[in-house]
Write a protein that holds these residues in place. Structure first.
Motif, PDB file in Angstrom:
ATOM      1  N   ARG A 121      71.609  67.411  59.666  1.00  0.00           N
ATOM      2  CA  ARG A 121      73.072  67.317  59.515  1.00  0.00           C
ATOM      3  C   ARG A 121      73.653  66.914  60.872  1.00  0.00           C
ATOM      4  O   ARG A 121      73.490  67.629  61.864  1.00  0.00           O
ATOM      5  CB  ARG A 121      73.641  68.642  59.028  1.00  0.00           C
ATOM      6  N   ILE A 122      74.305  65.740  60.917  1.00  0.00           N
ATOM      7  CA  ILE A 122      74.830  65.193  62.162  1.00  0.00           C
ATOM      8  C   ILE A 122      76.351  65.307  62.170  1.00  0.00           C
ATOM      9  O   ILE A 122      77.022  64.829  61.250  1.00  0.00           O
ATOM     10  CB  ILE A 122      74.396  63.729  62.333  1.00  0.00           C
ATOM     11  N   GLU A 123      76.856  65.934  63.201  1.00  0.00           N
ATOM     12  CA  GLU A 123      78.296  66.104  63.331  1.00  0.00           C
ATOM     13  C   GLU A 123      78.964  64.745  63.503  1.00  0.00           C
ATOM     14  O   GLU A 123      78.521  63.914  64.298  1.00  0.00           O
ATOM     15  CB  GLU A 123      78.601  67.002  64.532  1.00  0.00           C
ATOM     16  N   LEU A 124      80.029  64.502  62.732  1.00  0.00           N
ATOM     17  CA  LEU A 124      80.802  63.249  62.800  1.00  0.00           C
ATOM     18  C   LEU A 124      79.902  62.030  62.595  1.00  0.00           C
ATOM     19  O   LEU A 124      80.029  61.003  63.272  1.00  0.00           O
ATOM     20  CB  LEU A 124      81.544  63.144  64.132  1.00  0.00           C
ATOM     21  N   PHE A 125      79.004  62.129  61.634  1.00  0.00           N
ATOM     22  CA  PHE A 125      78.050  61.037  61.378  1.00  0.00           C
ATOM     23  C   PHE A 125      78.758  59.719  61.084  1.00  0.00           C
ATOM     24  O   PHE A 125      78.360  58.662  61.565  1.00  0.00           O
ATOM     25  CB  PHE A 125      77.134  61.419  60.209  1.00  0.00           C
ATOM     26  N   SER A 126      79.839  59.776  60.285  1.00  0.00           N
ATOM     27  CA  SER A 126      80.530  58.549  59.877  1.00  0.00           C
ATOM     28  C   SER A 126      81.202  57.841  61.049  1.00  0.00           C
ATOM     29  O   SER A 126      81.621  56.691  60.920  1.00  0.00           O
ATOM     30  CB  SER A 126      81.558  58.850  58.784  1.00  0.00           C
ATOM     31  N   GLN A 127      81.320  58.524  62.202  1.00  0.00           N
ATOM     32  CA  GLN A 127      81.911  57.905  63.394  1.00  0.00           C
ATOM     33  C   GLN A 127      80.858  57.571  64.452  1.00  0.00           C
ATOM     34  O   GLN A 127      81.193  57.137  65.551  1.00  0.00           O
ATOM     35  CB  GLN A 127      82.961  58.850  63.995  1.00  0.00           C
ATOM     36  N   SER A 128      79.606  57.758  64.110  1.00  0.00           N
ATOM     37  CA  SER A 128      78.540  57.609  65.100  1.00  0.00           C
ATOM     38  C   SER A 128      77.985  56.193  65.129  1.00  0.00           C
ATOM     39  O   SER A 128      78.149  55.404  64.190  1.00  0.00           O
ATOM     40  CB  SER A 128      77.395  58.591  64.793  1.00  0.00           C
ATOM     41  N   PHE A 166      69.374  61.886  67.868  1.00  0.00           N
ATOM     42  CA  PHE A 166      70.276  62.862  67.277  1.00  0.00           C
ATOM     43  C   PHE A 166      69.522  64.132  66.885  1.00  0.00           C
ATOM     44  O   PHE A 166      70.035  65.242  67.031  1.00  0.00           O
ATOM     45  CB  PHE A 166      70.972  62.281  66.042  1.00  0.00           C
ATOM     46  N   SER A 167      68.301  63.974  66.393  1.00  0.00           N
ATOM     47  CA  SER A 167      67.527  65.141  65.961  1.00  0.00           C
ATOM     48  C   SER A 167      67.144  66.034  67.133  1.00  0.00           C
ATOM     49  O   SER A 167      66.932  67.235  66.970  1.00  0.00           O
ATOM     50  CB  SER A 167      66.269  64.693  65.208  1.00  0.00           C
ATOM     51  N   MET A 168      67.061  65.457  68.322  1.00  0.00           N
ATOM     52  CA  MET A 168      66.684  66.234  69.507  1.00  0.00           C
ATOM     53  C   MET A 168      67.889  66.772  70.271  1.00  0.00           C
ATOM     54  O   MET A 168      67.735  67.542  71.203  1.00  0.00           O
ATOM     55  CB  MET A 168      65.824  65.372  70.444  1.00  0.00           C
ATOM     56  N   ASP A 169      69.100  66.360  69.862  1.00  0.00           N
ATOM     57  CA  ASP A 169      70.324  66.807  70.517  1.00  0.00           C
ATOM     58  C   ASP A 169      70.981  67.881  69.657  1.00  0.00           C
ATOM     59  O   ASP A 169      71.616  67.583  68.656  1.00  0.00           O
ATOM     60  CB  ASP A 169      71.273  65.626  70.712  1.00  0.00           C
ATOM     61  N   SER A 170      70.810  69.132  70.023  1.00  0.00           N
ATOM     62  CA  SER A 170      71.293  70.248  69.200  1.00  0.00           C
ATOM     63  C   SER A 170      72.814  70.291  69.101  1.00  0.00           C
ATOM     64  O   SER A 170      73.364  70.960  68.234  1.00  0.00           O
ATOM     65  CB  SER A 170      70.784  71.577  69.756  1.00  0.00           C
ATOM     66  N   TYR A 171      73.514  69.561  69.986  1.00  0.00           N
ATOM     67  CA  TYR A 171      74.976  69.559  69.942  1.00  0.00           C
ATOM     68  C   TYR A 171      75.518  68.600  68.874  1.00  0.00           C
ATOM     69  O   TYR A 171      76.605  68.792  68.349  1.00  0.00           O
ATOM     70  CB  TYR A 171      75.553  69.188  71.313  1.00  0.00           C
ATOM     71  N   SER A 172      74.770  67.563  68.568  1.00  0.00           N
ATOM     72  CA  SER A 172      75.265  66.572  67.618  1.00  0.00           C
ATOM     73  C   SER A 172      74.489  66.555  66.305  1.00  0.00           C
ATOM     74  O   SER A 172      75.016  66.158  65.274  1.00  0.00           O
ATOM     75  CB  SER A 172      75.222  65.175  68.240  1.00  0.00           C
ATOM     76  N   GLY A 173      73.232  66.991  66.338  1.00  0.00           N
ATOM     77  CA  GLY A 173      72.418  66.995  65.132  1.00  0.00           C
ATOM     78  C   GLY A 173      71.710  68.318  64.953  1.00  0.00           C
ATOM     79  O   GLY A 173      71.167  68.879  65.914  1.00  0.00           O
ATOM     80  N   THR A 174      71.712  68.841  63.727  1.00  0.00           N
ATOM     81  CA  THR A 174      71.103  70.139  63.455  1.00  0.00           C
ATOM     82  C   THR A 174      70.249  70.056  62.197  1.00  0.00           C
ATOM     83  O   THR A 174      70.711  69.585  61.156  1.00  0.00           O
ATOM     84  CB  THR A 174      72.177  71.227  63.237  1.00  0.00           C
ATOM     85  N   TYR A 175      68.994  70.492  62.313  1.00  0.00           N
ATOM     86  CA  TYR A 175      68.170  70.638  61.117  1.00  0.00           C
ATOM     87  C   TYR A 175      68.618  71.902  60.396  1.00  0.00           C
ATOM     88  O   TYR A 175      68.652  72.983  60.980  1.00  0.00           O
ATOM     89  CB  TYR A 175      66.685  70.747  61.478  1.00  0.00           C
TER      90      TYR A 175
END
Length: 202
Positions: A121-128, A166-175
């Motif tokens: 789940r990526i925060e603000l995916f539609s703006q990325s 994104f998968s490795m950046d816990s601030y923007s992407g969360t499993y």
């Protein structure tokens, strides 16, 4: 963009992996599909011999993968490994829209990091930038522009690189953790996976 309907059958109790339907085909490094089901559809458990990335756009869907269940939100990214048994469950009559990428094991293994879960789940995916690259990748299949295949592969590589970042950046992407799981089924699935080459009794 190719349109694709997953044709699947219902496995019977006591079946092995061979009894599940293997669906889809892949002759290239990757394929892309943008699918919208306007009417409620029913899917059975199935698997592929390639990797599958599903970007969930809209609908009311719970995704089941190897005994785990995930209640999807718009722009969740579902990662299904080759051989994993899975199916979506449509919970209402809402339209089910998604973008699907099929990826060959050889290509995927060369450019991915190991995931912690099946749903990112990526925060603000539609703006990325990741979403922008995905949209550009879709558009690249329209028409016959010069060096289209090469451009598609370059975009796809950028998509995978960004996805890994994104998968490795816990601030923007969360499993995300599975919404529900069956504590008895998961150990059985693990055992079967570890002993696939053996004669497994019931």
């Amino acid at each position: 963009i190719a349109k694709y309907a997953e044709t699947i059958t219902v496995p019977q109790e006591g079946t092995t992996l061979d009894s599940y339907s293997k669906t889809g085909y892949l002759k290239d490094d990757f394929r892309l599909f943008h699918i919208t089901d306007e009417e409620e559809n029913s899917f059975s458990y199935h698997y592929h011999d390639f990797y599958k990335i599903l970007i969930f756009i809209r609908g009311d869907v719970t995704y089941h993968i190897e005994g785990k269940s995930f209640d999807l939100k718009p722009y969740d990214i579902v990662l299904v490994n080759a051989g994993e048994i899975h199916k979506p469950v449509i919970n209402s009559s809402s339209a089910y829209e998604r973008v699907i990428l099929y990826i060959s094991p050889e290509f995927m293994d060369s450019c991915r990091d190991k995931e912690d879960s099946n749903v990112l789940r990526i925060e603000l995916f539609s703006q990325s930038r990741l979403y922008q690259v995905l949209q550009e990748l879709e558009k690249s299949f329209e028409g016959g522009a010069f060096a289209a295949a090469l451009y598609q592969k370059a975009l796809f590589m950028e998509f995978l690189i960004l996805l890994n970042r994104f998968s490795m950046d816990s601030y923007s992407g969360t499993y995300i953790e599975n919404s529900r799981c069956n504590s008895k089924i998961l150990p059985v699935l693990d055992y079967i996976t570890e002993h696939l080459a053996e004669d497994i009794s019931i």
